[in-house]
Each structure stands twice: as C-alpha cells, then as structure tokens.
Write a protein that holds these residues in place. Structure first.
Motif, PDB file in Angstrom:
ATOM      1  N   GLY A   1      16.490  17.325   5.740  1.00 22.67           N
ATOM      2  CA  GLY A   1      17.346  17.649   4.610  1.00 22.67           C
ATOM      3  C   GLY A   1      18.486  16.677   4.396  1.00 22.67           C
ATOM      4  N   GLN A   2      18.394  15.481   4.955  1.00 20.71           N
ATOM      5  CA  GLN A   2      19.466  14.502   4.831  1.00 20.71           C
ATOM      6  C   GLN A   2      19.163  13.397   3.828  1.00 20.71           C
ATOM      7  N   LEU A   3      18.010  13.455   3.186  1.00 23.44           N
ATOM      8  CA  LEU A   3      17.615  12.396   2.259  1.00 23.44           C
ATOM      9  C   LEU A   3      18.412  12.505   0.964  1.00 23.44           C
ATOM     10  N   GLU A   4      19.140  11.449   0.639  1.00 23.78           N
ATOM     11  CA  GLU A   4      19.956  11.452  -0.571  1.00 23.78           C
ATOM     12  C   GLU A   4      19.258  10.757  -1.729  1.00 23.78           C
ATOM     13  N   ASN A   5      18.653   9.599  -1.464  1.00 21.55           N
ATOM     14  CA  ASN A   5      18.008   8.819  -2.518  1.00 21.55           C
ATOM     15  C   ASN A   5      16.490   9.069  -2.470  1.00 21.55           C
ATOM     16  N   THR A   6      16.048  10.085  -3.187  1.00 29.24           N
ATOM     17  CA  THR A   6      14.632  10.454  -3.134  1.00 29.24           C
ATOM     18  C   THR A   6      13.744   9.411  -3.799  1.00 29.24           C
ATOM     19  N   ALA A   7      14.276   8.642  -4.711  1.00 30.22           N
ATOM     20  CA  ALA A   7      13.485   7.617  -5.396  1.00 30.22           C
ATOM     21  C   ALA A   7      13.105   6.482  -4.447  1.00 30.22           C
ATOM     22  N   ARG A   8      13.850   6.318  -3.378  1.00 30.47           N
ATOM     23  CA  ARG A   8      13.560   5.232  -2.420  1.00 30.47           C
ATOM     24  C   ARG A   8      12.214   5.455  -1.741  1.00 30.47           C
ATOM     25  N   VAL A   9      11.812   6.711  -1.536  1.00 25.16           N
ATOM     26  CA  VAL A   9      10.520   7.015  -0.909  1.00 25.16           C
ATOM     27  C   VAL A   9       9.397   6.422  -1.755  1.00 25.16           C
ATOM     28  N   ARG A  10       9.470   6.641  -3.033  1.00 25.30           N
ATOM     29  CA  ARG A  10       8.447   6.126  -3.944  1.00 25.30           C
ATOM     30  C   ARG A  10       8.453   4.596  -3.993  1.00 25.30           C
ATOM     31  N   ALA A  11       9.629   4.008  -4.026  1.00 21.42           N
ATOM     32  CA  ALA A  11       9.742   2.551  -4.090  1.00 21.42           C
ATOM     33  C   ALA A  11       9.175   1.891  -2.838  1.00 21.42           C
ATOM     34  N   VAL A  12       9.462   2.468  -1.686  1.00 17.85           N
ATOM     35  CA  VAL A  12       8.946   1.910  -0.429  1.00 17.85           C
ATOM     36  C   VAL A  12       7.427   2.027  -0.396  1.00 17.85           C
ATOM     37  N   ARG A  13       6.918   3.173  -0.812  1.00 21.52           N
ATOM     38  CA  ARG A  13       5.471   3.377  -0.812  1.00 21.52           C
ATOM     39  C   ARG A  13       4.777   2.366  -1.712  1.00 21.52           C
ATOM     40  N   ARG A  14       5.348   2.095  -2.857  1.00 22.75           N
ATOM     41  CA  ARG A  14       4.755   1.137  -3.787  1.00 22.75           C
ATOM     42  C   ARG A  14       4.873  -0.306  -3.283  1.00 22.75           C
ATOM     43  N   ASP A  15       5.988  -0.626  -2.620  1.00 19.53           N
ATOM     44  CA  ASP A  15       6.132  -1.966  -2.049  1.00 19.53           C
ATOM     45  C   ASP A  15       5.089  -2.201  -0.959  1.00 19.53           C
ATOM     46  N   ILE A  16       4.842  -1.182  -0.149  1.00 19.83           N
ATOM     47  CA  ILE A  16       3.810  -1.288   0.886  1.00 19.83           C
ATOM     48  C   ILE A  16       2.455  -1.547   0.233  1.00 19.83           C
ATOM     49  N   ALA A  17       2.168  -0.825  -0.828  1.00 14.63           N
ATOM     50  CA  ALA A  17       0.891  -0.999  -1.529  1.00 14.63           C
ATOM     51  C   ALA A  17       0.776  -2.395  -2.127  1.00 14.63           C
ATOM     52  N   ARG A  18       1.861  -2.917  -2.689  1.00 15.05           N
ATOM     53  CA  ARG A  18       1.835  -4.269  -3.260  1.00 15.05           C
ATOM     54  C   ARG A  18       1.522  -5.311  -2.195  1.00 15.05           C
ATOM     55  N   ILE A  19       2.181  -5.188  -1.052  1.00 14.95           N
ATOM     56  CA  ILE A  19       1.965  -6.156   0.019  1.00 14.95           C
ATOM     57  C   ILE A  19       0.534  -6.075   0.531  1.00 14.95           C
ATOM     58  N   LYS A  20       0.036  -4.862   0.737  1.00 14.49           N
ATOM     59  CA  LYS A  20      -1.338  -4.709   1.212  1.00 14.49           C
ATOM     60  C   LYS A  20      -2.344  -5.263   0.204  1.00 14.49           C
ATOM     61  N   THR A  21      -2.083  -5.066  -1.077  1.00 14.63           N
ATOM     62  CA  THR A  21      -2.969  -5.568  -2.116  1.00 14.63           C
ATOM     63  C   THR A  21      -3.035  -7.092  -2.089  1.00 14.63           C
ATOM     64  N   ILE A  22      -1.883  -7.725  -1.989  1.00 23.69           N
ATOM     65  CA  ILE A  22      -1.844  -9.186  -1.997  1.00 23.69           C
ATOM     66  C   ILE A  22      -2.466  -9.752  -0.728  1.00 23.69           C
ATOM     67  N   LEU A  23      -2.234  -9.113   0.420  1.00 20.51           N
ATOM     68  CA  LEU A  23      -2.876  -9.567   1.652  1.00 20.51           C
ATOM     69  C   LEU A  23      -4.397  -9.424   1.545  1.00 20.51           C
TER      70      LEU A  23
END
Length: 68
Positions: free
Chosen positions: A35-57
């Motif tokens: 219950g300490q998460l303040e920036n909930t949008a960061r979860v989505r951004a991190v998940r998408r960045d991981i997907a971008r990196i995996k796609t390019i690799l």
C-alpha cells in the motif's frame, strides 16, 4: 524511453538496463502490495520499457540468425 533511444545502445547495455528495470518492477510490486505505491503509472511504464527492450533484442537475434 523511446524505441529509437534503445536501438542506439549495445546488447550489453540493453541487458543491464533490462536487469535494472526488472528490479524496479519487483520493488514496485512490493510497494503496491504494502500500500505504499504512490505513482501507479510507473508500473505500466516499466512494463512497457521491458517489452520494448525485449522486442529489440529479439529483432537483433532474428537478424543475426537470418544473416548466417
């Protein structure tokens, strides 16, 4: 992070960044559970960045396999 920025980096840099993002994702999951998460949008951004990196690799691996 933009895909164009990711494409300019080497495979080693991408793997390091992928590891860093996975650690951040892990920490965000713990913050959400406690219950300490303040920036909930960061979860989505991190998940998408991981997907971008995996796609390019993956694209680079496929290109290397096709070149053989």
């Amino acid at each position: 992070m933009k895909a164009q920025d990711i494409r300019t980096k080497s495979a080693d840099e991408l793997n390091d960044q992928l590891l860093q993002l996975k650690k951040e994702q892990f920490n965000l999951r713990f913050q959400k559970a406690s219950g300490q998460l303040e920036n909930t949008a960061r979860v989505r951004a991190v998940r998408r960045d991981i997907a971008r990196i995996k796609t390019i690799l993956g694209e680079r691996a496929n290109a290397a396999a096709a070149a053989k």
